[in-house]
Write a protein that holds these residues in place. Structure first.
Motif, PDB file in Angstrom:
ATOM      1  N   GLN A  24      70.528  -4.682  87.812  1.00  0.00           N
ATOM      2  CA  GLN A  24      69.094  -4.900  87.689  1.00  0.00           C
ATOM      3  C   GLN A  24      68.335  -4.071  88.727  1.00  0.00           C
ATOM      4  OE1 GLN A  24      68.517  -6.825  85.229  1.00  0.00           O
ATOM      5  NE2 GLN A  24      66.326  -7.205  85.299  1.00  0.00           N
ATOM      6  N   ALA A  25      68.981  -3.894  89.886  1.00  0.00           N
ATOM      7  CA  ALA A  25      68.304  -3.178  90.967  1.00  0.00           C
ATOM      8  C   ALA A  25      68.439  -1.662  90.840  1.00  0.00           C
ATOM      9  CB  ALA A  25      68.861  -3.637  92.312  1.00  0.00           C
ATOM     10  N   LEU A  26      69.244  -1.188  89.909  1.00  0.00           N
ATOM     11  CA  LEU A  26      69.356   0.264  89.708  1.00  0.00           C
ATOM     12  C   LEU A  26      68.083   0.759  89.033  1.00  0.00           C
ATOM     13  CD1 LEU A  26      72.930   1.015  88.317  1.00  0.00           C
ATOM     14  CD2 LEU A  26      72.026   1.524  90.559  1.00  0.00           C
ATOM     15  N   PRO A  27      67.528   1.873  89.501  1.00  0.00           N
ATOM     16  CA  PRO A  27      66.317   2.366  88.855  1.00  0.00           C
ATOM     17  C   PRO A  27      66.604   2.796  87.405  1.00  0.00           C
ATOM     18  CG  PRO A  27      66.819   3.596  90.871  1.00  0.00           C
ATOM     19  CD  PRO A  27      67.960   2.702  90.620  1.00  0.00           C
ATOM     20  N   GLN A  28      65.770   2.330  86.517  1.00  0.00           N
ATOM     21  CA  GLN A  28      65.894   2.662  85.097  1.00  0.00           C
ATOM     22  C   GLN A  28      65.818   4.176  84.882  1.00  0.00           C
ATOM     23  OE1 GLN A  28      65.667  -0.291  82.949  1.00  0.00           O
ATOM     24  NE2 GLN A  28      66.514   0.971  81.339  1.00  0.00           N
ATOM     25  N   GLU A  29      65.101   4.841  85.788  1.00  0.00           N
ATOM     26  CA  GLU A  29      64.889   6.286  85.608  1.00  0.00           C
ATOM     27  C   GLU A  29      66.188   7.080  85.710  1.00  0.00           C
ATOM     28  OE1 GLU A  29      61.733   7.450  88.265  1.00  0.00           O
ATOM     29  OE2 GLU A  29      60.251   6.999  86.722  1.00  0.00           O
TER      30      GLU A  29
ATOM     31  N   GLY B 129      72.908  -6.290  97.651  1.00  0.00           N
ATOM     32  CA  GLY B 129      71.740  -6.200  96.787  1.00  0.00           C
ATOM     33  C   GLY B 129      71.806  -4.965  95.920  1.00  0.00           C
ATOM     34  N   ALA B 130      71.467  -3.799  96.493  1.00  0.00           N
ATOM     35  CA  ALA B 130      71.392  -2.649  95.612  1.00  0.00           C
ATOM     36  C   ALA B 130      71.580  -1.352  96.348  1.00  0.00           C
ATOM     37  CB  ALA B 130      70.050  -2.644  94.908  1.00  0.00           C
ATOM     38  N   ILE B 131      71.658  -0.306  95.589  1.00  0.00           N
ATOM     39  CA  ILE B 131      71.747   1.040  96.123  1.00  0.00           C
ATOM     40  C   ILE B 131      70.367   1.646  95.965  1.00  0.00           C
ATOM     41  CG2 ILE B 131      72.961   3.210  95.959  1.00  0.00           C
ATOM     42  CD1 ILE B 131      74.426   0.978  93.749  1.00  0.00           C
ATOM     43  N   LYS B 132      69.968   2.363  96.956  1.00  0.00           N
ATOM     44  CA  LYS B 132      68.673   3.035  96.811  1.00  0.00           C
ATOM     45  C   LYS B 132      68.820   4.242  95.899  1.00  0.00           C
ATOM     46  CE  LYS B 132      65.433   2.776 100.468  1.00  0.00           C
ATOM     47  NZ  LYS B 132      65.062   3.404 101.717  1.00  0.00           N
ATOM     48  N   GLY B 133      67.823   4.453  95.078  1.00  0.00           N
ATOM     49  CA  GLY B 133      67.884   5.521  94.067  1.00  0.00           C
ATOM     50  C   GLY B 133      67.691   6.894  94.613  1.00  0.00           C
TER      51      GLY B 133
ATOM     52  N   PHE C 114      77.275 -11.396  87.744  1.00  0.00           N
ATOM     53  CA  PHE C 114      77.356 -10.564  88.947  1.00  0.00           C
ATOM     54  C   PHE C 114      76.851  -9.146  88.673  1.00  0.00           C
ATOM     55  CE2 PHE C 114      81.193 -13.141  90.703  1.00  0.00           C
ATOM     56  CZ  PHE C 114      80.318 -14.100  91.172  1.00  0.00           C
ATOM     57  N   TYR C 115      77.422  -8.534  87.645  1.00  0.00           N
ATOM     58  CA  TYR C 115      77.104  -7.139  87.374  1.00  0.00           C
ATOM     59  C   TYR C 115      75.672  -6.969  86.895  1.00  0.00           C
ATOM     60  CZ  TYR C 115      81.734  -5.202  88.088  1.00  0.00           C
ATOM     61  OH  TYR C 115      82.891  -4.764  88.656  1.00  0.00           O
ATOM     62  N   ARG C 116      75.231  -7.878  86.070  1.00  0.00           N
ATOM     63  CA  ARG C 116      73.882  -7.748  85.524  1.00  0.00           C
ATOM     64  C   ARG C 116      72.863  -7.768  86.673  1.00  0.00           C
ATOM     65  NH1 ARG C 116      68.958 -10.671  85.472  1.00  0.00           N
ATOM     66  NH2 ARG C 116      67.847 -10.301  83.534  1.00  0.00           N
ATOM     67  N   ASN C 117      73.026  -8.709  87.591  1.00  0.00           N
ATOM     68  CA  ASN C 117      72.063  -8.804  88.683  1.00  0.00           C
ATOM     69  C   ASN C 117      72.154  -7.600  89.611  1.00  0.00           C
ATOM     70  OD1 ASN C 117      71.153 -11.133  87.653  1.00  0.00           O
ATOM     71  ND2 ASN C 117      72.067 -12.464  89.182  1.00  0.00           N
ATOM     72  N   PHE C 118      73.348  -7.068  89.753  1.00  0.00           N
ATOM     73  CA  PHE C 118      73.517  -5.877  90.587  1.00  0.00           C
ATOM     74  C   PHE C 118      72.848  -4.672  89.927  1.00  0.00           C
ATOM     75  CE2 PHE C 118      75.963  -2.210  92.149  1.00  0.00           C
ATOM     76  CZ  PHE C 118      75.860  -2.417  93.515  1.00  0.00           C
TER      77      PHE C 118
ATOM     78  N   LEU D 283      72.988  -5.433  79.492  1.00  0.00           N
ATOM     79  CA  LEU D 283      71.933  -6.435  79.632  1.00  0.00           C
ATOM     80  C   LEU D 283      70.861  -6.029  80.638  1.00  0.00           C
ATOM     81  CD1 LEU D 283      74.013  -9.712  79.500  1.00  0.00           C
ATOM     82  CD2 LEU D 283      72.461  -8.823  77.764  1.00  0.00           C
ATOM     83  N   SER D 284      71.179  -5.095  81.533  1.00  0.00           N
ATOM     84  CA  SER D 284      70.145  -4.726  82.495  1.00  0.00           C
ATOM     85  C   SER D 284      69.583  -3.339  82.224  1.00  0.00           C
ATOM     86  CB  SER D 284      70.688  -4.800  83.920  1.00  0.00           C
ATOM     87  OG  SER D 284      71.832  -3.985  84.036  1.00  0.00           O
ATOM     88  N   LEU D 285      70.387  -2.426  81.684  1.00  0.00           N
ATOM     89  CA  LEU D 285      69.910  -1.050  81.561  1.00  0.00           C
ATOM     90  C   LEU D 285      69.720  -0.593  80.114  1.00  0.00           C
ATOM     91  CD1 LEU D 285      72.142   0.410  84.399  1.00  0.00           C
ATOM     92  CD2 LEU D 285      69.725  -0.105  84.498  1.00  0.00           C
TER      93      LEU D 285
END
Lengths: 291, 377
Positions: free
Chosen positions: A176-181, A287-291, A170-174, A109-111
């Protein structure tokens, strides 16, 4: 001089007041636990004669042993031991499956957005707000059709389905912050859908997996309603057995046994929180991991 | 050898918006092609389509005469370096580079040799054990390039790879990318919105706007003979000066006038064969270097003349002082040597070299070309 002294004293007084209040509130909050724990170590006579808050005259494990092995839950008198196993056998696959499927759902759902994926997510989210009671009858019907009525597998299925809304969220929102690239790069590297999931996305999911595991474990272990409705007899989970134990009285009410059983029922979730609690807070705020 | 052909490729989204229209590009083996344009011009979409990350609505993409229009990204043998580097945060540098090779089931010792080779090439061999988060921006950039290099793909795609670096590092990496290309002779398609990057790196540049390639040519062609006002204004810094002029006519031929506020008036003869009518409005395009301090030895050259201009403002850059003038009401930048000491509000003698003057149609924006000279050529 006097002014300086006053200035340094005032904040300290304030501090003192704050701490006193906090300690008082914490103590108040902990009284039930205190009562439960102390009562579980008392003898029946001690309970009847003594004060609710007082320490046991003699510390005994009688209540604990009986609760675990010989207390009556309805017609059988084998304690809650068997139900403890029931709950464990039910909770482990339910937590594992709902978490894994939630991770997969969130990943898609996010990627791997597709047409209508946002709508689908919205509908899934809606599941979080459906009260348990509403689905009891249709679910009972469904389990009957599937031949899973009153079985552990059936209860696992119910918990997985109900848990999916939360774990997906939970997972989708997490994710979401992963870079699509990152996903694009992996696709160009030749990785497919599941390779990317296993090799890249899942290893990055530590914090949110902790949150989901704790959340699901606590929710499923503590669940009473589904347990009482969708299981029967020897398959019942701990929570239902605890209820039966407390409600089965042959003669005098044995509060020490009830209390010991209650603590036993709560122990796994307490343990999970004690071991992994810090990851829960960290995961929620990460929140997220930096890419 | 590897060549990439993009034939009539288009991209339409469902809501009817057309992002790309009939793109035709022929990328030769070993060529460094740069797609440049403002954001939203479709250059990244085109690159994603070459990579297979976005579907192609119409047309064909050929790699070595093989149709890859609808092939999956993994089947194209194309590597890409992303603006955000897109390193895998959970893997160390070694695994980041090795990942694509592991997926392709290379033998372990070959993977090891390849990672070492690439790491040496990019001088990151001492960082192999580190996680991406422990690297500086420049090092992450190198790892991202290393990941692309390791697979030895047929074509490399670079999607604004330098725009996340600070200015100094960007210039360094720019040089490094160019060196790497010269050494390895790889085929590269490179997207940027930075016209300086485009000029310095490219063998050929494709300038894009609104999903259409405005011009495709060598950096020098694009700089000296831009097809239209957009290309002329996009390439070059400071930008080309555009001066509104009117065609006038005397016995000697057609000319235009350049009038300064202080009363200076220069006459510029129109090139022979330019299809214009008397009284027609044109836009005259002159690069800032067309105006300079007076250099007596050049005054004898054709199309060089001098005049005094009122200076509105000066911007010293070190080697040159950009001097703002006003000609025919338009702001004009001149590139003047600091020794000429231009002062705001004062008059300054300047030399105008009109040999590179360009004329544009003010309505269509197209450059007006001189028709083939009848006999002289």
């Amino acid at each position: 001089m006097r002014n300086a002294a006053l200035l340094s004293w005032q904040p300290r007084l304030g501090r003192l007041f704050i701490y006193a209040t906090l300690i008082a509130v914490a103590a108040l909050y902990l009284i039930p636990l205190w009562v439960v724990l102390l009562t579980s170590f008392k003898t029946s006579a001690d309970i009847r004669s003594g004060n609710l808050l007082s320490l046991p005259d003699v510390w005994v494990l009688e209540g604990w042993i009986k609760a675990w092995g010989t207390a009556c839950t309805g017609v059988s008198c084998d304690g809650i031991r068997g139900y403890f196993v029931n709950s464990t056998v039910m909770v482990l696959p339910a937590v594992a499956l709902s978490t894994l499927l939630g991770a997969l759902n969130g990943y898609v759902l996010s990627l791997w957005r597709f047409k209508g994926s946002e709508l689908l997510f919205g509908l899934l989210l809606f599941g979080c707000f459906i009260p348990f009671q509403v689905i009891l009858l249709p679910m009972a019907q469904t389990l009957g059709w599937l031949g899973l009525a009153n079985s552990t597998a059936g209860l696992v299925l119910v918990h997985v389905i109900y848990g999916l809304c939360f774990t997906t969220l939970f997972y989708r929102n997490f994710y979401q912050a992963l870079p699509q690239e990152i996903i694009k790069a992996a696709r160009l590297d030749g990785a497919g859908f599941f390779t990317i999931f296993w090799r890249i996305v899942l290893p990055l999911s530590g914090p949110i997996t902790m949150v989901t595991l704790i959340w699901q474990f606590t929710a499923i272990w503590n669940d009473f309603l589904f347990g009482v409705v969708f299981s029967a007899g020897d398959n019942q989970p701990m929570t239902v057995a605890l209820n039966n134990l407390v409600n089965t009285t042959a003669g005098v009410k044995e509060y020490n046994v009830d209390m010991a059983a209650a603590v036993l029922a709560a122990l796994p979730t307490l343990l999970v929180y004690a071991v992994a609690g810090k990851y829960f807070v960290r995961g929620l705020t990460a929140g997220a991991i930096k890419g | 050898m590897t060549s990439l052909s993009i034939c009539n490729v288009g991209k339409q989204y469902q809501k009817g918006a057309t992002t790309l229209e009939n793109i035709n590009l022929e990328i030769r083996s070993g060529e460094f092609l740069i797609l440049v344009g403002p954001s939203g011009c479709g250059k990244s979409t085109l690159m994603n389509m070459i990579a297979g990350l976005e579907s192609v609505s119409s047309g064909q993409i050929l790699l070595n005469q093989q149709d890859i229009t609808h092939a999956a990204p993994s089947q194209r043998d194309i590597a890409m370096v992303f603006q955000s580097y897109a390193l895998y945060p959970n893997m160390n540098v070694y695994d980041n580079i090795a990942f694509g090779l592991q997926i392709r089931k290379w033998p372990k010792d070959e993977i090891d040799a390849e990672v070492q080779r690439v790491a040496k090439l990019l001088q990151i061999d001492h960082l192999l054990k580190r996680k991406p988060a422990q690297l500086s921006g420049g090092q992450q950039q190198r790892v991202a390039m290393g990941r692309a290099l390791a697979r030895r793909p047929k074509v490399y795609l670079f999607d604004e790879p330098l725009s996340n670096l600070d200015a100094k590092l960007r210039v360094e990496m720019r040089t490094e990318v160019k060196k790497l290309h010269q050494r390895l002779g790889t085929t590269i398609v490179y997207v940027t919105h930075d016209q300086i990057e485009a000029m310095t790196l490219a063998d050929r540049i494709a300038v894009m706007k609104d999903g259409v390639i405005q011009q495709l040519g060598t950096p020098q062609e694009i700089y000296q003979q831009p097809n239209n006002l957009f290309v002329a204004s996009f390439i070059g810094s400071p930008a080309m000066n555009f001066i509104p002029v009117t065609v006038q006519h005397t016995a000697q031929g057609r000319f235009v006038e350049l009038k300064d506020q202080s009363g200076t008036c220069l006459q510029l003869a129109l090139p022979a064969g330019l299809a214009v009518k008397t009284d027609q409005q044109l836009v005259l395009g002159l690069r800032p270097e067309a105006f300079s301090e007076v250099q007596p030895h050049k005054l004898s050259q054709a199309q060089v003349q001098q005049g005094e201009f009122l200076v509105e403002m000066t911007e010293p850059t070190g080697p040159d002082t950009l001097t703002l003038l006003r000609i025919n009401g338009a702001e004009v930048t001149a590139r003047v040597a600091p020794q000429a000491n231009p002062q705001a509000g004062a008059k300054l003698p300047l030399m105008l070299d009109a040999s590179q003057a360009l004329f544009f149609d003010p309505v269509s924006g197209e450059r007006l070309r001189a028709l083939a000279q009848p006999a002289a050529a």
